[in-house]
Motif scaffolding. Sequence first.
Motif, PDB file in Angstrom:
ATOM      1  N   PHE A  73      31.766  45.032  33.897  1.00  0.00           N
ATOM      2  CA  PHE A  73      32.750  44.083  33.109  1.00  0.00           C
ATOM      3  C   PHE A  73      32.547  42.806  33.235  1.00  0.00           C
ATOM      4  O   PHE A  73      32.819  42.208  34.345  1.00  0.00           O
ATOM      5  N   GLU A  74      31.801  42.019  32.229  1.00  0.00           N
ATOM      6  CA  GLU A  74      32.052  40.495  32.474  1.00  0.00           C
ATOM      7  C   GLU A  74      33.482  39.921  32.457  1.00  0.00           C
ATOM      8  O   GLU A  74      34.034  40.150  31.205  1.00  0.00           O
ATOM      9  N   VAL A  75      33.655  39.008  32.974  1.00  0.00           N
ATOM     10  CA  VAL A  75      34.992  38.363  33.000  1.00  0.00           C
ATOM     11  C   VAL A  75      35.064  36.829  33.013  1.00  0.00           C
ATOM     12  O   VAL A  75      34.025  36.216  33.523  1.00  0.00           O
ATOM     13  N   ASP A  76      35.965  36.188  32.191  1.00  0.00           N
ATOM     14  CA  ASP A  76      36.172  34.679  32.336  1.00  0.00           C
ATOM     15  C   ASP A  76      36.798  34.352  33.759  1.00  0.00           C
ATOM     16  O   ASP A  76      36.342  33.117  34.204  1.00  0.00           O
ATOM     17  N   GLU A  77      37.818  35.109  33.995  1.00  0.00           N
ATOM     18  CA  GLU A  77      38.612  34.563  35.341  1.00  0.00           C
ATOM     19  C   GLU A  77      38.445  35.703  36.340  1.00  0.00           C
ATOM     20  O   GLU A  77      39.401  36.820  35.916  1.00  0.00           O
ATOM     21  N   ILE A  78      37.734  36.032  37.259  1.00  0.00           N
ATOM     22  CA  ILE A  78      37.771  36.891  38.196  1.00  0.00           C
ATOM     23  C   ILE A  78      39.079  37.128  38.899  1.00  0.00           C
ATOM     24  O   ILE A  78      39.491  38.389  39.173  1.00  0.00           O
ATOM     25  N   GLU A  79      39.626  36.200  39.432  1.00  0.00           N
ATOM     26  CA  GLU A  79      41.058  36.331  40.208  1.00  0.00           C
ATOM     27  C   GLU A  79      42.153  37.147  39.374  1.00  0.00           C
ATOM     28  O   GLU A  79      42.591  38.113  39.896  1.00  0.00           O
ATOM     29  N   SER A  80      42.352  36.614  38.329  1.00  0.00           N
ATOM     30  CA  SER A  80      43.395  37.169  37.221  1.00  0.00           C
ATOM     31  C   SER A  80      43.034  38.565  37.084  1.00  0.00           C
ATOM     32  O   SER A  80      43.908  39.504  36.929  1.00  0.00           O
ATOM     33  N   GLU A  81      41.639  38.807  36.781  1.00  0.00           N
ATOM     34  CA  GLU A  81      41.078  40.242  36.307  1.00  0.00           C
ATOM     35  C   GLU A  81      41.388  41.187  37.529  1.00  0.00           C
ATOM     36  O   GLU A  81      41.668  42.382  37.405  1.00  0.00           O
ATOM     37  N   GLN A  82      40.960  40.576  38.725  1.00  0.00           N
ATOM     38  CA  GLN A  82      41.004  41.449  39.918  1.00  0.00           C
ATOM     39  C   GLN A  82      42.408  41.796  40.014  1.00  0.00           C
ATOM     40  O   GLN A  82      42.947  43.009  40.388  1.00  0.00           O
ATOM     41  N   ARG A  83      43.531  41.038  39.906  1.00  0.00           N
ATOM     42  CA  ARG A  83      44.900  41.369  40.114  1.00  0.00           C
ATOM     43  C   ARG A  83      45.382  42.437  39.098  1.00  0.00           C
ATOM     44  O   ARG A  83      46.144  43.435  39.435  1.00  0.00           O
ATOM     45  N   ARG A  84      44.804  42.148  37.870  1.00  0.00           N
ATOM     46  CA  ARG A  84      45.112  43.444  36.913  1.00  0.00           C
ATOM     47  C   ARG A  84      44.678  44.727  36.985  1.00  0.00           C
ATOM     48  O   ARG A  84      45.349  45.606  37.056  1.00  0.00           O
TER      49      ARG A  84
END
Length: 131
Positions: A73-84
């Motif tokens: 999954f390509e993400v714009d913001e890795i830290e916020s997506e990781q928390r999610r």
Amino acid sequence: MLRLTDFIIDCPDTMKLAAFYSEVTGRPIKEGSHENWAGIKFGEIELAFIRVDDYRAPQWPDSEHPKQFHLDFEVDEIESEQRRVLDLGATLQQDFMGPNGYGWRVYTDPIGHPFCLCRNKGFNWTDQGLI
């Protein structure tokens, strides 16, 4: 003519795993999904989950019980997506992020299938696709 229509993942509980990936991707579980087959539509392709008796989870990176596949999954913001995804039940397995903020991290879903959150330079995604 050949057309890819489904990517099917074996699991012990279709609705539970479909709910996890529905939350991860923000896409609804397909109407008519049930305990033996559940799906999430991505245009013409369906990410599907099929119930398998005596399911044996992959033990990434153990080659005796190999991963069999993984999703990126390509993400714009890795830290916020990781928390999610961690809040949704994923487990961080390995970090390949570079000092410039690009790279990927490997996670496992609640039943052990690996997937990656990726942040690649020059990739900007919108609801209409890659720009």
